[in-house]
Design a protein around this motif. Structure first.
Motif, short mmCIF file in Angstrom:
data_model
loop_
_atom_site.label_atom_id
_atom_site.label_comp_id
_atom_site.label_asym_id
_atom_site.label_seq_id
_atom_site.Cartn_x
_atom_site.Cartn_y
_atom_site.Cartn_z
N VAL A 239 0.84 -1.21 0.00
CA VAL A 239 0.00 0.00 0.00
C VAL A 239 0.87 1.25 0.00
O VAL A 239 0.64 2.19 -0.77
N ILE A 240 1.90 1.28 0.83
CA ILE A 240 2.79 2.44 0.89
C ILE A 240 3.51 2.63 -0.45
O ILE A 240 3.56 3.74 -0.98
N ALA A 241 4.04 1.56 -1.00
CA ALA A 241 4.74 1.65 -2.29
C ALA A 241 3.79 2.11 -3.39
O ALA A 241 4.17 2.91 -4.25
N PHE A 242 2.58 1.63 -3.37
CA PHE A 242 1.57 2.03 -4.36
C PHE A 242 1.31 3.53 -4.27
O PHE A 242 1.28 4.22 -5.29
N CYS A 243 1.13 4.04 -3.08
CA CYS A 243 0.82 5.47 -2.91
C CYS A 243 1.99 6.36 -3.34
O CYS A 243 1.78 7.40 -3.98
N VAL A 244 3.20 5.96 -3.01
CA VAL A 244 4.37 6.73 -3.42
C VAL A 244 4.48 6.75 -4.94
O VAL A 244 4.73 7.79 -5.56
N SER A 245 4.27 5.61 -5.55
CA SER A 245 4.41 5.53 -7.00
C SER A 245 3.28 6.27 -7.74
O SER A 245 3.48 6.73 -8.87
N ALA A 246 2.12 6.41 -7.14
CA ALA A 246 0.99 7.08 -7.80
C ALA A 246 1.32 8.53 -8.15
O ALA A 246 0.96 9.00 -9.23
N THR A 247 2.00 9.22 -7.28
CA THR A 247 2.37 10.61 -7.55
C THR A 247 3.30 10.70 -8.75
O THR A 247 3.09 11.52 -9.66
N PHE A 248 4.31 9.87 -8.76
CA PHE A 248 5.25 9.83 -9.88
C PHE A 248 4.53 9.41 -11.16
O PHE A 248 4.75 9.98 -12.23
N ASN A 249 3.65 8.43 -11.06
CA ASN A 249 2.92 7.94 -12.23
C ASN A 249 2.03 9.01 -12.85
O ASN A 249 1.91 9.08 -14.08
N TYR A 250 1.39 9.84 -12.03
CA TYR A 250 0.55 10.90 -12.58
C TYR A 250 1.38 11.82 -13.45
O TYR A 250 1.01 12.13 -14.59
N ALA A 251 2.49 12.27 -12.93
CA ALA A 251 3.34 13.19 -13.68
C ALA A 251 3.84 12.57 -14.98
O ALA A 251 3.80 13.20 -16.04
N CYS A 252 4.28 11.34 -14.92
CA CYS A 252 4.78 10.65 -16.12
C CYS A 252 3.67 10.38 -17.13
O CYS A 252 3.87 10.56 -18.34
N ASN A 253 2.52 9.95 -16.65
CA ASN A 253 1.41 9.68 -17.57
C ASN A 253 0.94 10.96 -18.26
O ASN A 253 0.70 10.97 -19.47
N ALA A 254 0.82 12.03 -17.50
CA ALA A 254 0.35 13.29 -18.09
C ALA A 254 1.35 13.83 -19.11
O ALA A 254 0.96 14.26 -20.20
N ALA A 255 2.63 13.78 -18.78
CA ALA A 255 3.64 14.40 -19.64
C ALA A 255 4.14 13.49 -20.76
O ALA A 255 4.35 13.96 -21.88
N ILE A 256 4.29 12.22 -20.48
CA ILE A 256 4.97 11.34 -21.44
C ILE A 256 4.00 10.36 -22.10
O ILE A 256 3.84 10.35 -23.33
N THR A 257 3.36 9.53 -21.31
CA THR A 257 2.54 8.45 -21.87
C THR A 257 1.38 8.98 -22.71
O THR A 257 1.18 8.55 -23.84
#
Length: 103
Positions: free
Chosen positions: A17-35
């Motif tokens: 759960v902790i790893a998921f939450c930390v990665s969600a913030t990074f994932n939002y930025a990458c998905n919005a900008a790159i993916t």
């Protein structure tokens, strides 16, 4: 996740759960900008991303719990869980969160 299990003596579920939450913030930025190369304002996409990620967290926690209860090794269970949530997130983010139709 594995560092939290090994060095902080956390349960697999709590660490996941902790790893998921930390990665969600990074994932939002990458998905919005790159993916998805979104030009939509974060006020539109961030709430949809949060809903998608929240459901992904429920899938993550439920599936990991199920696989561990079936006796799967924690590494195998987390790999299968991660693959499932990755598929969920990509599909929903493509058709809803960052869809150009939402602009």
């Amino acid at each position: 996740m594995f560092g939290l299990i090994a060095y902080a003596a956390m349960s697999a579920i709590a660490a996941s759960v902790i790893a998921f939450c930390v990665s969600a913030t990074f994932n939002y930025a990458c998905n919005a900008a790159i993916t998805f190369q979104s030009d939509q304002p974060p006020l539109e996409t961030a709430p949809r991303f949060a809903v998608t990620a929240g459901i992904g967290l429920l899938i993550n926690t439920g599936l990991l719990s199920l696989l561990l209860s079936l006796g799967l090794d924690v590494i195998v269970a987390q790999i299968l869980t991660t693959a499932s949530v990755l598929l969920w997130n990509f599909c929903i983010n493509a058709i809803w969160t960052f869809s150009r139709r939402n602009a």
